[in-house]
Enzyme design. Sequence first.
Site, PDB file in Angstrom:
ATOM      1  N   ASN A 194       0.816  -1.228   0.000  1.00  0.00           N
ATOM      2  CA  ASN A 194       0.000   0.000   0.000  1.00  0.00           C
ATOM      3  C   ASN A 194       0.845   1.271   0.000  1.00  0.00           C
ATOM      4  O   ASN A 194       0.737   2.117   0.873  1.00  0.00           O
ATOM      5  CB  ASN A 194      -0.997  -0.011   1.166  1.00  0.00           C
ATOM      6  CG  ASN A 194      -0.329  -0.083   2.526  1.00  0.00           C
ATOM      7  OD1 ASN A 194       0.797  -0.548   2.638  1.00  0.00           O
ATOM      8  ND2 ASN A 194      -1.021   0.373   3.547  1.00  0.00           N
ATOM      9  N   ASP A 222      -3.387  -5.732   2.472  1.00  0.00           N
ATOM     10  CA  ASP A 222      -3.233  -5.014   3.728  1.00  0.00           C
ATOM     11  C   ASP A 222      -3.486  -3.526   3.515  1.00  0.00           C
ATOM     12  O   ASP A 222      -3.000  -2.927   2.567  1.00  0.00           O
ATOM     13  CB  ASP A 222      -1.845  -5.216   4.321  1.00  0.00           C
ATOM     14  CG  ASP A 222      -1.821  -4.815   5.790  1.00  0.00           C
ATOM     15  OD1 ASP A 222      -2.642  -5.338   6.537  1.00  0.00           O
ATOM     16  OD2 ASP A 222      -1.013  -3.953   6.145  1.00  0.00           O
ATOM     17  N   HIS A 280      -1.899 -10.112  11.543  1.00  0.00           N
ATOM     18  CA  HIS A 280      -2.212  -9.491  12.845  1.00  0.00           C
ATOM     19  C   HIS A 280      -3.515  -9.945  13.503  1.00  0.00           C
ATOM     20  O   HIS A 280      -4.472  -9.191  13.612  1.00  0.00           O
ATOM     21  CB  HIS A 280      -2.203  -7.970  12.732  1.00  0.00           C
ATOM     22  CG  HIS A 280      -2.768  -7.387  11.462  1.00  0.00           C
ATOM     23  ND1 HIS A 280      -4.010  -7.708  10.981  1.00  0.00           N
ATOM     24  CD2 HIS A 280      -2.246  -6.491  10.590  1.00  0.00           C
ATOM     25  CE1 HIS A 280      -4.231  -7.025   9.867  1.00  0.00           C
ATOM     26  NE2 HIS A 280      -3.174  -6.286   9.608  1.00  0.00           N
ATOM     27  N   ASP A 328       3.907  -5.531  11.895  1.00  0.00           N
ATOM     28  CA  ASP A 328       3.027  -4.510  11.305  1.00  0.00           C
ATOM     29  C   ASP A 328       3.618  -3.113  11.541  1.00  0.00           C
ATOM     30  O   ASP A 328       2.910  -2.173  11.920  1.00  0.00           O
ATOM     31  CB  ASP A 328       1.593  -4.594  11.844  1.00  0.00           C
ATOM     32  CG  ASP A 328       0.609  -3.786  10.992  1.00  0.00           C
ATOM     33  OD1 ASP A 328       1.041  -3.190   9.967  1.00  0.00           O
ATOM     34  OD2 ASP A 328      -0.580  -3.739  11.349  1.00  0.00           O
TER      35      ASP A 328
HETATM   36 ZN   LIG Z   1      -3.152  -4.722   8.215  1.00  0.00          ZN
END
Ligand SMILES: [Zn+2]
Lengths: 427, 309
Positions: free
Chosen positions: A98, A156, A236, A309
Amino acid sequence: MSILIKGGRIIDPSRNFDKVGNILIEKGTVKSYPEDIKKLEKASDVKVIEAGGKIVAPGLVDLHVHLREPGYEHKETIRTGCESAAAGGFTSIVCMPNTNPINDNASVTEYIMLKARTEGVVNVFPLGAITKGENGETLAQIGEMYEAGCVGVSDDGMPVMNSKVMRHAMEYVKAFGIPVISHSEDLNLSGNGVMNEGYTSTLLGLSGIPSASEDVMVSRDITLAELTGTHLHICHVSTVGSVRLIRAAKERGVRVTAEAAPHHFTLTDKAVAEYDTNAKMKPPLRSETDREAVREGLRDGTIDIIATDHAPHSEDEKMVEFDQAPFGIVGLETALPLSLKLVEDGVLTINEMIAKLTHLPSAIINVRKGTLNPGDQADIVIFDPGQKVKIDRESFRSKSRNTPFNGWDLKGVVLYTIVNGNIVYSV
Amino acid sequence: MAFERKHILGLQELTAEEITLVLDTAESMKEVSERDVKKVPALRGVTVCNLFFEPSTRTRSSFEIAEKRLSADVLNFTTSQSSVVKGESLLDTARNLEAMGASMIVIRHPMSGAPWLLARTLDSSIINAGDGSHEHPSQGLLDLFTIRQLKGKIEGLKVVIVGDILHSRVARSNIWGFMKLGAEVRVVGPPTLIPKYIENIGVKSYFSLDAAVDGADVVIMLRIQKERQDSEFFPSLREYSRFYGLTREKLKYAAGDVTVMHPGPINRGVELSSDIADGPGSVILEQVSNGIAVRMAMFYLVASARSSS
Ligand SMILES: [Zn+2]
């Protein structure tokens, strides 16, 4: 220049190796485990690292990092993200797609790979987007990204809400043998939520994200993995519900793996109490019951690995109203001491902890990392698990400082990080 | 006891003693308001800024009158005037106001926790004039003040809060205030607007208005936001009003001397029928004048805490 790591406790969980000994690194690879080192110690072209009382392990592998480049270089760059990783003991990191532009085609993948080769001090493995522009509707150039070096695909940051698209993505990746790495969240259920829905959100008057928003999607994704037979990796994990769903799926043989982030096994939503935007991330910090379930999942193997993360954001972006602040916290430089706390608390043995940070994540993306066999590329971390450390965000190598752990007293200090036989970080 | 708080961000943080001190101080402030010369010099030389990111003429005027009666210099900033529209951050806006000399900032903001951000970062004292769905402490204090005057006490009263508890800052401040002073608090509304965890605070939640008002001494009606209808919260204002609007009929289950409150402005015929809004049990106008006294007390106490620290 060769390196001799002398007298450390060498732990390589991939082959149940745990012995005090020496490692000789030559030409970037693990050459041997020499017992007689008298000659080597005297040789002028051998650098000797005293590792007595320290742990020598395969360099850590993080499956979940946001490097922010291209597009958001004010938060992090490939260079600073890699430096942050090295400071945290990581030698291989997987970066999320992203960025801006989104990594949804081979040219972006190639750009990241090139930057990482020229500016990054650790190994970088990109993930491609599942859909074009993460629009959730049309498949990205998955095959070409795979050829360019992507080790998996992920949504994500922008979950694929359309189940049919997700199904086709899971089918399509089978041609390349890469996993689908899912941020499982029902965006409709999350609504405009900014923290866990619970007692704390009720007191603070903040919109809640119910744990059902994760559970519903984990359930969908497992169902689709069962339908397609594809390897699904769930990012996660934060709720008691998803731990249960994943455990049950594994019991019936579904190809599913899962990760937990240090903040989810360490903190609860109480950390948000004074509207601390450094406790704002997705999925959000959950209840104590959820935290305990995540820890139990790590203990019994339902949750295969630990992944950070790492989500850097600038100070300006975080110093705003809670609703306005972006989701995410940095994690690379606090992961090891927070994971060692699991060992201290008796949740994991040191060997299990290292496994969840080395060969197990490597196996999920099918890369030969996280082991210390003779002949392997010499990616190594040397750390002192008992040395006290006060987390100081000003000392971070990351470009960003957004951590809820600033000032925490923990144990575990990275002494050396070695990538491909080169020392890329030392205290 | 002395008031030692530099900020008033919510009633959750205040102790019963602190709340009582504010109410007692408001009594003397009310006396000031009844004099011919309605001014005391408590805030002479102090610049107070009213920083309003939501239009609310009533609350802002009430604060402004309180500030002026305490002889403060007043700076007004509302969204349309401020540079927020240009994309300046809340913190930068507030810092600029501080640079202009403000040492007390009254903030009204659509997002929960905005006053906390200022309190954590600035030197000024921050008074929360309503933040998102979080708290509206001056409204809560004013409701307590009005009820204490009327009933002589808070302890032991049965207080019912009706409506959109999920999104209401007035509800949260009233829950804390009345509970801390020993009242029994109930909340009632459509299940979609009653947070699942609200009972953990110590209130009892109901979905039936009849059951909730049974034996009630005080009924606080929350304003229903029109944009909540035609959404997934409830089907229409008509249906809302049918089940959760207060009528004489429903009030007969309450105590004989029940008091009905509404933070205003009222959607007549939705939350309240007109005969109740204007009827003998209603203290809706009384609340306006009490509001000034309570806000004067808040300033007065925070200012004395500032000067003693
Ligand atoms: Zn995520």
